[in-house]
Design an enzyme around this catalytic site. Sequence first.
Site, PDB file in Angstrom:
ATOM      1  N   TYR A  38      19.661  21.999  19.863  1.00 50.06           N
ATOM      2  CA  TYR A  38      20.490  22.374  18.710  1.00 50.06           C
ATOM      3  C   TYR A  38      20.241  21.471  17.511  1.00 50.06           C
ATOM      4  CZ  TYR A  38      23.300  24.970  22.178  1.00 50.06           C
ATOM      5  OH  TYR A  38      23.732  25.798  23.167  1.00 50.06           O
ATOM      6  N   HIS A  96      18.631  23.332  30.351  1.00 55.04           N
ATOM      7  CA  HIS A  96      19.000  24.379  29.390  1.00 55.04           C
ATOM      8  C   HIS A  96      18.515  25.771  29.806  1.00 55.04           C
ATOM      9  CE1 HIS A  96      19.992  24.854  24.843  1.00 55.04           C
ATOM     10  NE2 HIS A  96      20.347  25.912  25.513  1.00 55.04           N
TER      11      HIS A  96
END
Length: 266
Positions: A38, A96
């Site tokens: 992110y 992830h």
Amino acid sequence: MLPSIGLGTYKLKGEEVIDSVTNALELGYRHIDTAQMYDNEREVGRAIADSGVPRDDIFLTTKVWTDRFRHDDLIASLHESLERLGTEYVDLVLLHWPSPNGEVPMAESMAALVEAKRQGLTRHIGVSNFTNAQLDEALNLEGGDQIITNQVEVHPFLANRKVVDHCEARGVKVTGYMPLARGRVMEDDTLKAIAEEQNATPAQIALAWVASRDIVVIPSSTRREHLESNMEAMKISLTADEMTRIDELDRGERIANPSFAPEWDE
């Protein structure tokens, strides 16, 4: 263990994510979700540090990107995340995505997660976007019994029942990301009708539906009033009929589906 609602920070950058985390913590959120990919860990950490909320009161999650899955690199990446976040530990670290094309053996990445926990870099470990077969593989590895969650996409248009049911059967909590389907829930006639009956918003109804399935929700928002509204959604009780009507909206509409995604359980 996992707070029932958290703040997702995907796509939030700079002052935007600082304001979002600051407002969320002021409103009583105690679960913040970020990730290396992110590119906002530093800002998230700054907002937490400036909030005045004791670090131990906050459940902080980050995720390791797929290019850092080798054992030593995964550990190094977590040290980097902790430096950016300005904290000595995170509460939860997730892989992830599954390693694309199985490039890094799951056993190697899982061993690194277990080592990270042993070193005190994280208090808990988990996975994200794992299929049922991949979750089973991870659970069967050494340390697999320490996996507490599989974070997957869940919203009224993607109920993801096979994965949710399998996780429940295996004793793994589901964390549902994109529970508002990037705002698409606001346009749905069924959700709007139920919202009117409940004196709520379609977004609140969608969140209440996900939460009623014993799934942790991590909606993202940049507006304080929406953050507050999302938290209030946790108090809504849907009737059996309302649940059924929302169940029927499932159309397998997957939003997060990159080229390296696994073969999903449909």
